[in-house]
Design a protein around this motif. Structure first.
Motif, short mmCIF file in Angstrom:
data_model
loop_
_atom_site.label_atom_id
_atom_site.label_comp_id
_atom_site.label_asym_id
_atom_site.label_seq_id
_atom_site.Cartn_x
_atom_site.Cartn_y
_atom_site.Cartn_z
N VAL A 52 0.85 -1.21 0.00
CA VAL A 52 0.00 0.00 0.00
C VAL A 52 0.88 1.25 0.00
N ALA A 53 1.88 1.27 0.85
CA ALA A 53 2.78 2.42 0.92
C ALA A 53 3.53 2.60 -0.39
N GLN A 54 4.04 1.51 -0.95
CA GLN A 54 4.75 1.60 -2.23
C GLN A 54 3.84 2.10 -3.34
N THR A 55 2.60 1.62 -3.35
CA THR A 55 1.65 2.03 -4.38
C THR A 55 1.37 3.52 -4.28
N ALA A 56 1.16 4.02 -3.08
CA ALA A 56 0.92 5.46 -2.91
C ALA A 56 2.10 6.28 -3.41
N ARG A 57 3.32 5.83 -3.11
CA ARG A 57 4.52 6.55 -3.59
C ARG A 57 4.63 6.51 -5.12
N GLN A 58 4.34 5.37 -5.70
CA GLN A 58 4.43 5.24 -7.15
C GLN A 58 3.38 6.12 -7.83
N LEU A 59 2.16 6.16 -7.29
CA LEU A 59 1.12 7.02 -7.85
C LEU A 59 1.51 8.49 -7.73
N ALA A 60 2.12 8.84 -6.61
CA ALA A 60 2.59 10.22 -6.44
C ALA A 60 3.64 10.57 -7.50
N ALA A 61 4.52 9.65 -7.78
CA ALA A 61 5.56 9.89 -8.79
C ALA A 61 4.94 10.09 -10.18
N VAL A 62 3.90 9.32 -10.48
CA VAL A 62 3.22 9.48 -11.77
C VAL A 62 2.61 10.87 -11.86
N LEU A 63 1.97 11.31 -10.81
CA LEU A 63 1.34 12.63 -10.82
C LEU A 63 2.36 13.75 -10.93
N LYS A 64 3.53 13.55 -10.36
CA LYS A 64 4.57 14.59 -10.40
C LYS A 64 5.35 14.62 -11.71
N ALA A 65 5.27 13.53 -12.47
CA ALA A 65 6.02 13.46 -13.73
C ALA A 65 5.49 14.49 -14.73
N GLU A 66 6.38 15.10 -15.45
CA GLU A 66 5.98 16.08 -16.46
C GLU A 66 5.34 15.39 -17.67
#
Length: 92
Positions: A52-66
């Motif tokens: 769950v924690a890894q998934t949240a971090r990965q989704l955050a990275a997708v949102l931050k990607a240009e």
């Protein structure tokens, strides 16, 4: 505005909240793992807490990607990457 019509500050804010959630989940997992009985009895569930924690971090990275393509390519969790790629393909 991003190509999807969302403002960059909004996406960055959502990403920040996801990282905070990941931190909270990791802290809960760390606390629970300190109890050997809990870890022994609920090992699979404890692994799920980590996912769950890894998934949240990965989704955050997708949102931050240009760029969505770069964001999706950077996802390290195979199941999550495949699921998001399916969503992207369905829109294409």
């Amino acid at each position: 505005m991003t190509p999807t019509g969302h403002s960059r500050p909004l996406l960055d804010g959502v990403a920040a909240v996801l990282v905070e959630i990941a931190d909270d989940v990791e802290n809960i997992g760390t606390t629970l793992c300190q109890d050997p009985a809990m870890l022994t009895q609920h090992f699979e569930q404890m692994q799920s807490v980590d996912v769950v924690a890894q998934t949240a971090r990965q989704l955050a990275a997708v949102l931050k990607a240009e760029c969505e393509t770069v964001g999706l390519a950077g996802i390290q969790l195979d199941k999550l990457r495949q699921r998001l790629l399916q969503f992207e393909a369905a829109q294409g």
